[in-house]
Design a protein around this motif. Structure first.
Motif, PDB file in Angstrom:
ATOM      1  N   LEU A 165     130.430  83.639  55.334  1.00  0.00           N
ATOM      2  CA  LEU A 165     129.576  82.664  56.024  1.00  0.00           C
ATOM      3  C   LEU A 165     130.234  82.156  57.305  1.00  0.00           C
ATOM      4  O   LEU A 165     129.546  81.787  58.259  1.00  0.00           O
ATOM      5  N   CYS A 215     123.854  83.858  54.460  1.00  0.00           N
ATOM      6  CA  CYS A 215     122.950  82.698  54.336  1.00  0.00           C
ATOM      7  C   CYS A 215     121.761  83.039  53.442  1.00  0.00           C
ATOM      8  O   CYS A 215     121.348  82.233  52.596  1.00  0.00           O
ATOM      9  N   SER A 224     120.777  81.331  49.802  1.00  0.00           N
ATOM     10  CA  SER A 224     119.479  80.717  49.512  1.00  0.00           C
ATOM     11  C   SER A 224     118.838  81.260  48.243  1.00  0.00           C
ATOM     12  O   SER A 224     117.781  80.783  47.831  1.00  0.00           O
ATOM     13  N   LEU A 237     125.605  75.230  55.357  1.00  0.00           N
ATOM     14  CA  LEU A 237     124.280  75.515  55.910  1.00  0.00           C
ATOM     15  C   LEU A 237     123.954  74.552  57.056  1.00  0.00           C
ATOM     16  O   LEU A 237     123.453  74.983  58.104  1.00  0.00           O
ATOM     17  N   LEU A 271     126.058  75.666  60.029  1.00  0.00           N
ATOM     18  CA  LEU A 271     125.634  76.919  60.655  1.00  0.00           C
ATOM     19  C   LEU A 271     124.318  76.771  61.409  1.00  0.00           C
ATOM     20  O   LEU A 271     123.972  77.624  62.227  1.00  0.00           O
ATOM     21  N   ASN A 272     123.571  75.698  61.150  1.00  0.00           N
ATOM     22  CA  ASN A 272     122.316  75.502  61.872  1.00  0.00           C
ATOM     23  C   ASN A 272     122.560  75.262  63.367  1.00  0.00           C
ATOM     24  O   ASN A 272     121.652  75.407  64.174  1.00  0.00           O
ATOM     25  N   LYS A 313     120.867  81.323  62.978  1.00  0.00           N
ATOM     26  CA  LYS A 313     120.079  80.093  62.992  1.00  0.00           C
ATOM     27  C   LYS A 313     118.788  80.259  62.194  1.00  0.00           C
ATOM     28  O   LYS A 313     118.375  79.353  61.461  1.00  0.00           O
ATOM     29  N   THR A 348     119.679  80.298  58.496  1.00  0.00           N
ATOM     30  CA  THR A 348     120.074  78.964  58.039  1.00  0.00           C
ATOM     31  C   THR A 348     118.857  78.062  57.885  1.00  0.00           C
ATOM     32  O   THR A 348     118.748  77.312  56.908  1.00  0.00           O
TER      33      THR A 348
END
Length: 1160
Positions: A759, A772, A776, A798, A801-802, A810, A813
């Motif tokens: 990640l 990512c 999820s 998360l 990483l946004n 992006k 995420t």
């Protein structure tokens, strides 16, 4: 007088090197000769001609190699000067000049520029017109080299070349006496048709002229004065020309006769010179599902198998082959994999359906080796059509001599090139016509099971089984793959029926028979083939429901085998027959000690693989499932993690070096197959959950990003399948699911392992995005049981990483946050929901459409969470959630509703949820009033616009959610009438029935009569619903018919709902409509009462008792209404409802239910 007037004195050779001078410069010889030629002036004397002859000879004999330093413009300048020096009345010089043009342009691969091309074309055309006929062959060769890839620049001369009396038309005519000249003319035409990307194509009329010449050439038989090699080269040039027209010229074959004629000659050319075959074809093939004409004589029934399967000249052929090998012949078709295969006839057929029948190898076929060589992994299988068979022909027109291979070998090679050219041309034809057109010619090229005593039809499989050239066999298989590609729908009609006692054979049975014969022939080819390239093509042929042994050990073949197995396990999964095959005991490919993959019999075999620490499993056990192992999962895991046979598995095994593990293509393909199995056959895969966790950790810990990426994809598939097991509508019994504690253990190991490093690997954003996606896919029930530090780790990474600058990361995420916000253990956490909302709102501003689409989807999920929290008894979440953040979310959703459809569909969903969530405390604030009005106008406009179905469906759904909020005061809001107008317009006129269903459901949401507004507004909604009911079958789209019943059910429910709320003033309009459409409305309400219990997504009652209770409630309400004096409407409506219920209960045999209803 001197032989030629020389401008300056030039040395005849290069000057001697000095100590400080570099070695002999490349191209110096050409430049010296060119300078000498350019220094000459036209001179018609004998000595001048001799000088020019000698210079031409020196230029032709000069050695030119790749990168020789000769500029294309220098070649063009030299050729123009040479043409100026040679008058057209000197036939010998013109012939020598033509040889020079052909030699230089071919050897140096020069395409002449437009200015010089104009001069050279004019010269060569004049030469053909004025010089003796014996020079035409050389001049045409020069012309072919000039026009190569220059067709678009020759427009000025096309009338002279291709006009009604054009030179090439005359010289290529069947009446042309010199076969070599005819062949050269066709070659020129083929080169004219060859186009270059970015340049204009040949005009359509000239394309048609050339096409007809090529077609006529292919249809005409060999003349008596033409030798076999010249005839083969003539056919090659014609095929090359048609292929150029179809590829570069984008020629469309629209006429049936035109296409049928082409396919007929292509089929004939495909078998040109094939030993043992001499077929006669009709002039035109017509589309038909029936077997095409087969011109071969029937086989003799009494002929023995041995006599039919071996050609008579086998001994002679063997001598030729031995001689070629002795001479060191390198020709690909003949020196590698040449074989003779038994013709597939009715008498010589191999029975592949009985277990006691073994398939003998045909003569010449070699048994497959049991161990792959070390170099096999480095081989790259190229397309059989990527060879140089279409390159310009060399000056000698042949690289053979009688002394090297003999005339027979030479002829066979040219015949094989004709067959390859025909197959390449057929491949271009397949790509230029629609699939549905090609299906009409299916039986001409795909084998079918012959009738008893009849010969096998001649098809592409005939070439695959009989052609002595491995390259031709590979070409035939590639064409077969192109025919099958995209034919899934066509082949899906296949039906294998054992009872054939009927007057005709159904088309579905014919297709099934053809598929079975394809399977049988491909198995024969697999057994007989010795060329690795052709074996790869056999494996790649994607015939429905096909299963191959994977014991072929060449790396590219093994990769293709895994690809095929991946296709099998990913098609319509899960299939019972595939599951049965996967659970069968290991075949010889796995059990043989000399196999390329180790035998995996011990139950703890995977722990022997070198790896890092993994989670302790003592406390948790896998679910009790079938104890039979899946050989394919075991094989794939062994390919990924176990060292290759013969390599050491010491401490350096952690590196994925090619010297330790299987080649990377094998490992990556094995991981893909595991991902397919995790998706389609999880009931078998879940037994190996912890072992696969070990594999994933190992892959994520390797240095190669591609292995890490495939490991992350496998983790995502496993996580997704675990989630599907625990969905409310899952059909899997609880005791057959993976226990939640085991899932927790699995994910704890992932989060304690290399997943966090993946990640954070900013150097490989694709890996970050895939990680990512994997993150999820955690089971919500398992996430809540993870250690708190692991939960915090997931959320923190998360949210961090946004902020990534990479759009892939992006987008992934944003989607992952949209998944997490639905987790029961997180959705009531106000801080997490607020942080997620801010992150999503930021992503909604991104320039990337993909990022915005994912963010809009997550915003829709977040607003779903708001609605769920609103329905809980505890009001603390609503009180603590920031009103300012709600305002920002509303504004962002309004802006997103004006974006592309991918964003808009979820933006309107979010708008509906937000408007539903708003509390009176929000609505009372002045700053919310304007944005609420703007949000509702955005929804209304989206309901009405001609957008994608999903967008309008979501807009209608959102409008229904708006109606659920009593704080919005539908009875007084200025936008209420606009909303109803939009929904009634959609329910009566939208082409998509699912949108109509959703709009009818929205119209049935308001719970009080005041919400429907004035009597006129109520009457408009009622009339619209009755009209929609009447038009519920009016559609021209066949796909919409399946939604007719659901639409009528929803409209009936909406009508009954309106009846149950009607006021005395509304009864008049209801009565008027019922008088006009009484029978229609009653029949559909009766259908509504009697219809089954199919679930839909509109909230309609599913049980018949619930439905009749709705009608009875409406009847009771109408009875309770105080009608206006003298108004008969109430009595008419009551009578309608009672009559409807009476008919319903009479048909269902329940009279008791009617007692007391009439006079309540």
């Amino acid at each position: 007088m001197a032989a030629a007037q020389v401008v300056g004195s030039l040395p005849g050779g290069p000057p001697p090197e000095t100590p400080g001078e570099p070695p002999f410069e490349q191209g110096r010889g050409f430049r010296c000769l060119s300078a000498r030629l350019c220094a000459l002036r036209p001179d018609d004397s004998s000595s001048g001609r001799t000088e020019i002859h000698l210079l031409f000879d020196q230029l032709i004999s000069e050695t030119y190699s790749e990168g020789s330093g000769v500029a294309p413009e220098d070649v063009s300048t030299l050729l123009v000067q040479a043409c100026r020096l040679v008058p057209l009345n000197q036939n010998h010089l013109v012939s020598k000049l033509s040889q020079l043009i052909h030699h230089l342009l071919n050897t140096l691969q020069v395409i002449v520029d437009e200015q010089n091309l104009d001069f050279l074309l004019a010269y060569t055309i004049s030469a053909i017109q004025q010089c003796s006929s014996w020079t035409h062959m050389q001049i045409l060769q020069a012309l072919a080299a000039l026009v190569y890839c220059n067709g678009s620049k020759c427009q000025k001369y096309l009338p002279d070349l291709l006009g009604k009396s054009g030179l090439l038309m005359k010289l290529s005519d069947l009446a042309q006496s010199d076969p070599e000249v005819r062949r050269a003319a066709v070659h020129c035409m083929a080169n004219l048709c060859l186009s270059v990307p970015g340049q204009p194509y040949l005009e359509e009329r000239y394309q048609n002229i050339c096409f007809q010449v090529f077609l006529t050439t292919l249809q005409s038989p060999k003349s008596s004065d033409m030798d076999d090699i010249t005839y083969c080269m003539l056919l090659q040039n014609a095929l090359k020309g048609i292929q150029s027209l179809l590829n570069g010229g984008k020629m469309k074959l629209t006429q049936t006769d035109e296409l049928g004629a082409l396919l007929a000659v292509l089929k004939k050319s495909m078998f040109h010179g094939l030993p043992g075959l001499n077929i006669e074809m009709p002039t035109v093939l017509y589309p038909t599902p029936l077997p095409q004409y087969d011109g071969r004589p029937p086989i003799q029934p009494q002929q023995s198998e041995s006599s039919t399967s071996r050609p008579a000249n086998k001994k002679k052929k063997s001598k030729v082959k031995a001689k070629k090998i002795h001479q060191g012949e390198k020709e690909e078709e003949e020196s590698s994999g040449e074989r003779e295969v038994a013709p597939v006839t009715g008498a010589g057929r191999l029975n592949l359906h009985r277990g006691d029948t073994q398939c003998p190898s045909p003569p010449g076929a070699q048994s497959l080796p049991l161990a792959a060589s070390g170099a096999a992994g480095k081989d790259r299988v190229s397309s059989p059509f990527s060879s140089s068979s279409w390159k310009r022909v060399s000056s000698s027109e042949s690289d053979y001599s009688d002394a090297e291979g003999g005339m027979q070998s030479k002829v066979r090679s040219y015949q094989a090139k004709v067959r390859q050219g025909a197959l390449a041309c057929f491949l271009s034809t397949i790509k230029s016509i629609e699939k549905k057109v090609l299906y009409g010619y299916w039986s001409a090229f795909v084998p079918d099971t012959p009738e008893l005593g009849s010969p096998q039809s001649v098809s592409l499989m005939t070439l695959t089984l009989k052609d002595p050239s491995p390259k031709t066999r590979a070409c035939a298989l590639q064409v077969l793959s192109a025919i099958l590609e995209g034919s899934k729908q066509f082949l899906s009609v296949a039906e294998d029926i054992s009872d054939h006692k009927r007057a005709f054979t159904p088309f579905s049975v014919m297709i099934a028979s053809s598929i079975k014969e394809l399977h049988r022939c491909l198995l024969l080819a697999l057994v007989a083939e010795s060329s690795s390239q052709t074996l790869t093509q056999i494996i790649k042929v994607n015939v429905p429901r096909y299963h191959f042994s994977i014991s072929v050990l060449y790396v590219n073949v093994r990769v293709s085998s895994l690809t095929l197995l991946g296709a099998v396990v990913s098609t319509h999964a899960p299939l019972p027959e595939v599951q049965l095959l996967l659970q069968q005991p290991c075949s010889s490919g796995l059990s043989s000690s000399s196999s390329a993959t180790p035998h995996l019999s011990p139950p703890e075999w995977w722990k022997k693989a070198p790896s890092g620490p993994f989670v302790e499993e003592g406390a948790v056990s896998s679910p009790k499932l079938s104890s039979e192992p899946c050989w394919l999962i075991r094989l794939c895991i062994s390919i990924v993690v176990l060292p290759r046979e013969g390599s050491c598995s010491g401490s350096d095994a952690g590196s994925a070096g090619g010297s330790v593990y299987e080649p990377f293509p094998m490992r990556l393909e094995a991981l893909q197959v595991l991902a397919h199995l995790a998706r389609g056959y999880f009931s078998m895969t879940q037994v190996y959950l912890m072992e696969l966790g070990e594999v994933i950790c190992k892959c994520l810990g390797e240095a190669d990003p591609s292995v890490q990426l495939h490991g992350a994809k496998l983790l995502e598939e496993l996580g997704t399948s675990l989630i599907h097991q625990y969905k409310p509508d899952s059909s899997i019994a609880p005791d057959q699911r993976v226990p939640v504690p085991l899932v927790v253990t699995f994910w704890t190991a992932m989060l304690n392992g290399p997943l966090p490093r993946a990640l954070q690997n900013a150097e490989h954003p694709t890996l970050q995005a895939s990680a990512c996606d994997a993150l999820s896919s955690i089971l919500p029930e398992a996430f809540s049981s993870l250690p708190s530090d692991r939960q915090i780790l997931c959320i923190t990474m998360l949210l961090g990483l946004n902020d990534s600058k990479n759009r892939l990361v992006k987008a992934a995420t944003s989607r992952a946050l949209g998944v997490y916000v639905l987790f029961p253990c997180l959705r009531q956490d106000v801080i997490f929901v607020a942080d997620t909302a801010n992150a999503i709102l930021m992503s909604l501003q991104d320039k990337s459409l993909n990022v915005r689409a994912k963010a809009a989807w997550s915003l829709g999920n977040l607003t779903d969470t708001l609605i769920v929290n609103m329905e809980t008894p505890d009001p603390s979440f609503q009180e603590e959630f920031s009103g300012l953040l709600l305002l920002k979310m509303l504004q962002s959703a309004i802006d997103a509703s004006k974006d592309k459809d991918k964003v808009k569909s979820n933006a309107v969903r979010a708008l509906g949820n937000l408007l539903h969530f708003l509390q009176p405390s929000h609505i009372e604030k002045p700053r919310f009033a304007e944005i609420i009005e703007e949000a509702i106008q955005a929804l209304i406009s989206t309901v009405l616009i001609e957008a994608a179905m999903k967008v309008r469906w979501n807009a209608c759904y959102a409008m229904g959610n708006v109606f659920k909020n009593p704080a919005l005061h539908l009875e007084t809001a200025p936008w209420t009438s606009q909303a109803y107008d939009a929904l009634t317009s959609v329910v009566t006129s939208c082409k998509n029935f699912k949108v109509r269903i959703r709009s009818a459901a929205a119209l049935a949401v308001p719970r009080r009569r005041e919400h429907y507004g004035s009597v006129e507004q109520y009457a408009q909604i009622w009339d619209a619903l009755v009209t929609a009911l009447q038009k519920s079958e009016d559609t021209t789209d066949f796909l919409e018919f399946k939604y007719c019943a659901s639409l009528r059910t929803q409209i009936c429910q909406a009508l009954i709902h309106l009846l149950s709320l009607a006021s005395p003033s509304d009864l008049s309009c209801i009565r008027k409509t019922l008088e006009l459409h009484r029978d229609m409305v009653q029949s559909y309400i009766l259908q509504f009462l009697k219809s089954g219990t199919e679930r839909d997504d509109t909230g309609a009652p599913h049980h018949p008792q619930e439905r009749d209770q709705m009608v009875r409630a409406a009847l009771g309400h109408i009875n309770s209404v105080q009608a206006l004096a003298g108004d008969p409407a109430k009595r008419a409506i009551v009578a309608f409802l009672e009559d409807t219920l009476t008919i319903y209960f009479d048909s269902s045999g329940s009279q008791v239910a009617l007692l007391g209803l009439t006079h309540q």
